[in-house]
Structures are given as C-alpha cells and as structure tokens.
Design a protein around this motif. Structure first.
Motif, short mmCIF file in Angstrom:
data_model
loop_
_atom_site.label_atom_id
_atom_site.label_comp_id
_atom_site.label_asym_id
_atom_site.label_seq_id
_atom_site.Cartn_x
_atom_site.Cartn_y
_atom_site.Cartn_z
N UNK A 72 -20.33 -2.72 27.13
CA UNK A 72 -21.64 -3.29 27.44
C UNK A 72 -22.71 -2.67 26.55
N UNK A 73 -23.81 -3.39 26.42
CA UNK A 73 -24.93 -2.90 25.60
C UNK A 73 -25.50 -1.59 26.16
N UNK A 74 -25.50 -1.44 27.49
CA UNK A 74 -26.10 -0.24 28.09
C UNK A 74 -25.39 1.04 27.66
N UNK A 75 -24.08 0.98 27.51
CA UNK A 75 -23.35 2.19 27.09
C UNK A 75 -23.77 2.57 25.67
N UNK A 76 -23.82 1.57 24.79
CA UNK A 76 -24.24 1.83 23.41
C UNK A 76 -25.67 2.39 23.38
N UNK A 77 -26.52 1.82 24.22
CA UNK A 77 -27.92 2.26 24.27
C UNK A 77 -28.02 3.69 24.82
N UNK A 78 -27.26 3.98 25.87
CA UNK A 78 -27.30 5.32 26.48
C UNK A 78 -26.86 6.38 25.48
N UNK A 79 -25.79 6.11 24.76
CA UNK A 79 -25.28 7.08 23.78
C UNK A 79 -26.26 7.21 22.61
#
Ligand code: T3D
Length: 264
Positions: A243-250
């Motif tokens: 998901x985009x949120x994982x990429x954003x969080x990292x």
C-alpha cells in the motif's frame, strides 16, 4: 420535521455521531438504530472521514433498548419477538462497528447501560468521563447480554469478571472500568470532548487502513492457533506492504519528516 436521532458533525477527518434522545438517555428505538446504521455507512463511504467518534447528547451515553418503544409491544399472540429485534438491529450494529474501515472511538459521557454499554465496548477505543458508568442491565429484565456483549466481555475481562458483571447487573464506574482493562481511558468530565477529539484526530492522521487491519487481525487471532495467526500476519503484512501508506511511512522516516497517510 422531527430532530435527527443521530447528529452528524465533521471536524476535518473526524466525524462525530451523537445519539440524540437525551430525555430517554439515548436509548435505542428502531428509528434511532436505522439512523445510526445509515450514519455509520455514510462515514464508511466518505473518503475524507478517517476516524469516527460516537457519543451521547445530554447526561447519558445510551441506556440500551428503549423499553417503551412500540416495537417492544407484544404481537397478537401476546409474545414479543426479541430475537427479531436483535437480528434486525443489534447484530447489524455490532457487525458494522467491527467492519468499519477507520477507527471508531466511543466518548462515553454518562451512563452506558444494556446494549448501550456493549455499543461502547464494541468500539476500538473507549474514553469515558469520570462520572460515566457501565451497566450490563440485561439480567435485571430477564435477558442475556447482547449487541456483542457475550463475545466482548469475556475477551476484555476474563470469564470471572464478565460473568460477575453480567449476572449482577452492577454499575461499574468509569475509573473501575479502566482499572479492570474494560476501557482505554477515564478523564474528568470537562475534559471528555477535548480528549476524545484529540485522540480521534491523532488516529485520523495515522495509516487508518493498517489500524482497521490491526483490529481485524486481533479479532481473528483470538480463534486461531499461533501458527495460523502467524500465517494471517504474513498475509496481511504482504497486502499492507504493497500500500502507499507503507511506502510513505518508510520514506517519511528516512527523510526525517512527518508522514502524510492517504490509504483507506
Ligand atoms: O428488544 C429488546 O429488548 C432486545 C434488546 C435488548 C438490549 C438492551 O439494551 S436490554 C437493556 C435495556 N436497558 C435497561 O434495562 C436500562 C434501563 N434504565 C435504567 O436502568 C436506568 O435508567 C439507568 C441506570 C440507565 C439510569 O438511571 P438514572 O436514575 O440515572 O435515570 P432514570 O431516571 O432511570 O432515567 C431517565 C429517563 O430516561 C427516565 O425517563 P423519565 O422518567 O424522566 O421520563 C427513564 O424512563 C428513561 N430511560 C432510561 N432508560 C430507558 C429509558 N426509557 C426507555 N428505555 C430505557 N432503556
């Protein structure tokens, strides 16, 4: 036109649903059930809503089923089909809470009795005013806990305390509910709105898709072997990792900036 039985108000990404039958301590009629179902469905469908708060108008949170509701009147055979009321109203409500795509917080402003107590306990986080209380009122009128109470209480408290509360129908003050692990937090009455809204805003800024998946995983794991729970964790992490949120969080971590989560 009559007043809405559920008031709906947005503050940015946080939607607050206020049960609005204060003269009867916000007890449930079929009409209020229908409005709450619609309000939860609308919140689930509205992409900008990232957290929901449920609270009550006036001095009570919710006193459970309205015992004066015409729907409770006996039919021609002199009997009341309470099973039908549960199927039509309480079961869909409890399942909707469990399926919400965003975190749901109960801000318990006063007494929460019967199904009203279990409505609160079915939310993801419960913040209660110090003057609030929780009452499993069912035994006093010859019923068992419903709206998910039989499932929730032993999981939250263990069998001994769950049975103690359900059999006696004793009032559990909010502070004691925190001490027993039944709810998340108890605050001074004057702080309830600010505390619950701030917590909801904080959750809304988090990766809510992962928060909803966390609820789902914890509930599912309660019935599983550890091996099966580990397999479920792998499946769900595989999905969340794409998901985009994982990429954003990292990325936010690596770039030492605040993340901006958008998945839902
Ligand atoms: O169909 C089905 O039945 C199946 C579903 C069942 C789910 C359930 O929830 S069963 C349990 C139903 N709820 C109860 O048994 C709780 C009944 N209420 C109380 O025991 C007390 O009201 C409270 C302990 C919650 C609060 O007590 P208190 O002294 O702070 O307030 P009060 O004076 O009793 O209530 C204030 C008003 O709200 C009063 O109206 P009035 O006299 O001022 O006109 C009272 O009748 C009304 N009210 C409170 N609870 C209910 C209610 N009216 C209708 N139904 C209620 N559940």
């Amino acid at each position: 036109m009559s007043d809405p039985l559920v008031l709906v108000a947005d503050d940015g990404p946080v939607r607050t649903l206020t049960l609005n039958r204060p003269a009867a301590l916000n007890s449930f009629t079929s009409a209020m059930h229908a409005e709450l179902r619609d309000a939860l469905d609308a919140a689930a469908a509205a992409h900008h809503v990232r957290a929901v708060v449920i609270t009550g108008a006036g001095r009570g949170f919710c006193a459970g089923q309205d015992l004066n509701d015409p729907g409770m009147a006996p039919g021609a055979d002199g009997k009341v089909d309470i099973g039908a009321v549960i199927e039509a109203n309480y079961k869909p409500l409890a399942l909707r809470l469990r399926a919400m795509p965003v975190p749901v917080l109960a801000a318990v402003n006063g007494v929460a009795a019967g199904a009203g107590a279990n409505l609160a306990l079915g939310c993801d986080l419960v913040v209660a005013a110090r003057s609030a209380s929780f009452i499993q009122a069912f035994a006093k009128i010859g019923l068992i806990p419903d709206c998910g109470g039989t499932w929730l209480l032993p999981r939250l408290l263990g069998r001994a305390r769950a049975l103690g509360l359900a059999l006696t129908g004793d009032k559990l003050p909010a502070e004691e509910a925190v001490r027993l692990g039944l709810i998340w937090q108890c605050v001074d009455d004057a702080e309830l709105i600010a505390t619950s809204q701030a917590l909801a805003q904080r959750l809304a800024a988090m990766p809510v898709k992962a928060l909803a998946a966390t609820r789902q995983a914890l509930d599912a794991a309660a019935h599983m072997t550890m091996e099966d729970a580990l397999a479920l964790e792998a499946r769900m992490q595989r999905d969340l990792g794409n998901q985009a949120d994982f990429a954003e969080g990292v990325a936010a971590f690596q770039q030492k900036r605040a993340p901006h989560f958008t998945d839902r």
